[in-house]
Motif scaffolding. Structure first.
Motif, PDB file in Angstrom:
ATOM      1  N   ASN A 201     -14.048  16.246 -28.010  1.00 58.69           N
ATOM      2  CA  ASN A 201     -14.648  17.342 -28.773  1.00 58.69           C
ATOM      3  C   ASN A 201     -15.807  17.978 -28.028  1.00 58.69           C
ATOM      4  O   ASN A 201     -16.014  19.196 -28.086  1.00 58.69           O
ATOM      5  CB  ASN A 201     -15.108  16.839 -30.135  1.00 58.69           C
ATOM      6  CG  ASN A 201     -13.948  16.586 -31.075  1.00 58.69           C
ATOM      7  OD1 ASN A 201     -12.890  17.189 -30.934  1.00 58.69           O
ATOM      8  ND2 ASN A 201     -14.138  15.668 -32.024  1.00 58.69           N
TER       9      ASN A 201
ATOM     10  N   ARG B 185     -14.294  20.194 -25.423  1.00 55.00           N
ATOM     11  CA  ARG B 185     -13.745  21.401 -26.034  1.00 55.00           C
ATOM     12  C   ARG B 185     -14.849  22.406 -26.340  1.00 55.00           C
ATOM     13  O   ARG B 185     -14.647  23.609 -26.234  1.00 55.00           O
ATOM     14  CB  ARG B 185     -12.972  21.040 -27.311  1.00 55.00           C
ATOM     15  CG  ARG B 185     -11.526  20.649 -27.048  1.00 55.00           C
ATOM     16  CD  ARG B 185     -10.712  20.598 -28.321  1.00 55.00           C
ATOM     17  NE  ARG B 185     -11.053  19.440 -29.141  1.00 55.00           N
ATOM     18  CZ  ARG B 185     -10.522  18.238 -28.978  1.00 55.00           C
ATOM     19  NH1 ARG B 185      -9.657  18.016 -28.009  1.00 55.00           N
ATOM     20  NH2 ARG B 185     -10.877  17.234 -29.770  1.00 55.00           N
TER      21      ARG B 185
ATOM     22  N   PRO C 127      -8.486  23.572 -25.877  1.00 58.72           N
ATOM     23  CA  PRO C 127      -7.974  22.203 -25.877  1.00 58.72           C
ATOM     24  C   PRO C 127      -6.958  21.929 -24.768  1.00 58.72           C
ATOM     25  O   PRO C 127      -6.834  20.785 -24.316  1.00 58.72           O
ATOM     26  CB  PRO C 127      -7.332  22.060 -27.259  1.00 58.72           C
ATOM     27  CG  PRO C 127      -7.110  23.444 -27.741  1.00 58.72           C
ATOM     28  CD  PRO C 127      -8.180  24.276 -27.136  1.00 58.72           C
TER      29      PRO C 127
ATOM     30  N   VAL D 161      -8.937  21.138 -21.668  1.00 66.89           N
ATOM     31  CA  VAL D 161      -9.537  19.803 -21.831  1.00 66.89           C
ATOM     32  C   VAL D 161      -8.489  18.731 -21.584  1.00 66.89           C
ATOM     33  O   VAL D 161      -8.761  17.727 -20.898  1.00 66.89           O
ATOM     34  CB  VAL D 161     -10.149  19.662 -23.240  1.00 66.89           C
ATOM     35  CG1 VAL D 161     -10.583  18.215 -23.483  1.00 66.89           C
ATOM     36  CG2 VAL D 161     -11.331  20.606 -23.403  1.00 66.89           C
TER      37      VAL D 161
END
Length: 415
Positions: free
Chosen positions: A298, A301, A307, A310
């Motif tokens: 998170n 991100r 995402p 990531v």
């Protein structure tokens, strides 16, 4: 049965059709022999997602993206007399984007250029252009013979398997435009290689070009199969790309991958810049902010904003470096870890083919006078984006003009 024909073109793809058009415009009756049940199958397949005809950019810049195969070592210091990279680029510059666009408009096809300069028909499809092209050839008197599969030479003739049985054609001049080795189910199966080698024509082995790469993904990447990757920069060797690419179950595909595929295929390390619009210092500053109770995923991100990027960082970048500066460096140069190129059967095009030393500047086979070659049969490669199709047509045009001159000389000598 042996038949005499003035001009023969083998292969009804873009290179062959362009050679036939030039020969017909010079007043010669042309027979076009095509192994498949219909012409230009790969051309039509390429147009299913939008026919990228060429790219609207200066001719010299365009031509520089087309790379000829290396000449044999014995010819590298030889005087001119073979069709090397400079000759290839001159041919492409002479029938470049402006000429291709004028030619298409002459067939009644309206065009537009996208934001990247890529040129498409307004209708996006290849079939209207092909229909108009075939109609022009028919008006010139060209005869298209389908399911005529070339089987090699026999003395001065060329042997074909046809629906009516074996046939031999003796031609005043011949243009070979049988394609390379990619997408063999559409007709480019490289079956011609042993027949040319048997006559003394040097042919470089085929390799995939403009292809994806296999990746052995971890199970964590399964939910992202089919996801588009945006906002990155790919690099390998001297090549780089800012385009979009796609994660698949088998690996990576897409325009951005194809643009660096030649360097990756040839052994260069690949890298992904996951934040190309930030310099390393600014990115390190973002990474230096307190993470608080956020999980690593998170937190990343929040920094990268995507995402998919990531996930790539966690897939290819572990163990993640400690410290903002080191992590920023990893994000800016993430190793692109692959397991080799996709097979040539799935490649958009192929590298390899008839070597430079086997061809005259007119694209005539030195070992077979009066026989010319064009298109993906030749040892060259170029990125997608209009370069492939334009180069096929440019070499077909060049070979067609040379074949017409050869035939004129033969007819003049016979009078």
């Amino acid at each position: 049965m042996t038949e005499e024909v003035p001009a023969l073109v083998i292969g009804a793809g873009p290179a062959g059709l362009m050679a036939a058009e030039v020969l017909g415009a010079a007043g010669h009756r042309v027979v076009i022999a095509e192994a498949m049940p219909s012409p230009a199958r790969k051309f039509l397949m390429a147009g299913k997602s939008g026919l990228n005809l060429t790219k609207d950019e200066p001719a010299e810049l365009f031509a520089a993206r087309v790379v000829g195969g290396a000449a044999p070592a014995s010819l590298r210091d030889a005087p001119p007399g073979y069709f090397g990279e400079e000759e290839l680029q001159a041919v492409v510059a002479g029938f470049g984007p402006a000429e291709v666009m004028d030619w298409a408009r002459g067939l009644g096809i309206e065009l537009f250029a996208g934001s990247t300069g890529r040129v498409f028909p307004v209708g996006m499809k290849a079939s209207p252009l092909l229909r108009a092209w075939l109609a022009r050839l028919a008006l010139q008197g060209a005869e298209l013979r389908l399911r005529w599969r070339w089987r090699g030479f026999e003395a001065e003739g060329l042997v074909f398997d046809t629906p009516e049985g074996p046939r031999i054609l003796r031609a005043g001049t011949t243009v070979l435009a049988l394609g390379g080795a990619s997408w063999p189910r559409l007709g480019s199966d490289a079956a011609w290689v042993p027949w040319l080698r048997a006559t003394g024509v040097a042919v470089a082995p085929f390799r995939p070009a403009n292809m994806g790469f296999r990746v052995d993904w971890s199970a964590a990447m399964a939910p992202l199969h089919g996801a588009a990757v945006k906002g990155t920069r790919l690099s390998a060797g001297a090549l780089e790309s800012r385009g979009e690419w796609v994660l698949t179950a088998a690996g990576i595909e897409g325009g951005a991958v194809y643009e660096i595929s030649a360097a990756l295929r040839d052994g260069a390390e690949g890298f992904v810049d996951l934040a190309p619009d930030l310099d390393a210092g600014a990115l390190a500053g973002r990474l230096a902010r307190p993470r608080g109770k956020l999980s690593v995923g998170n937190w990343l991100r929040r920094v990268l904003g995507d995402p998919v990027r990531v996930a790539l960082l966690l897939e290819w970048g572990r163990p993640l470096p400690a410290g903002p500066a080191a992590l920023a460096a990893r994000i800016k140069a993430l190793p692109l870890r692959h397991a080799g190129p996709m097979p040539i059967e799935r490649a958009i095009s192929s590298a390899g083919g008839i070597e430079a030393g086997a061809l005259s500047p007119d694209l005539e086979l030195k070992a077979r006078p009066g026989v010319f070659a064009a298109g993906e049969m030749l040892d060259w490669e170029a990125p997608t984006g209009g370069y492939l199709l334009t180069t096929c047509m440019a070499t077909g045009r060049h070979a067609g003009h040379a074949a017409a001159r050869h035939l004129d000389q033969e007819l003049s000598a016979a009078r």
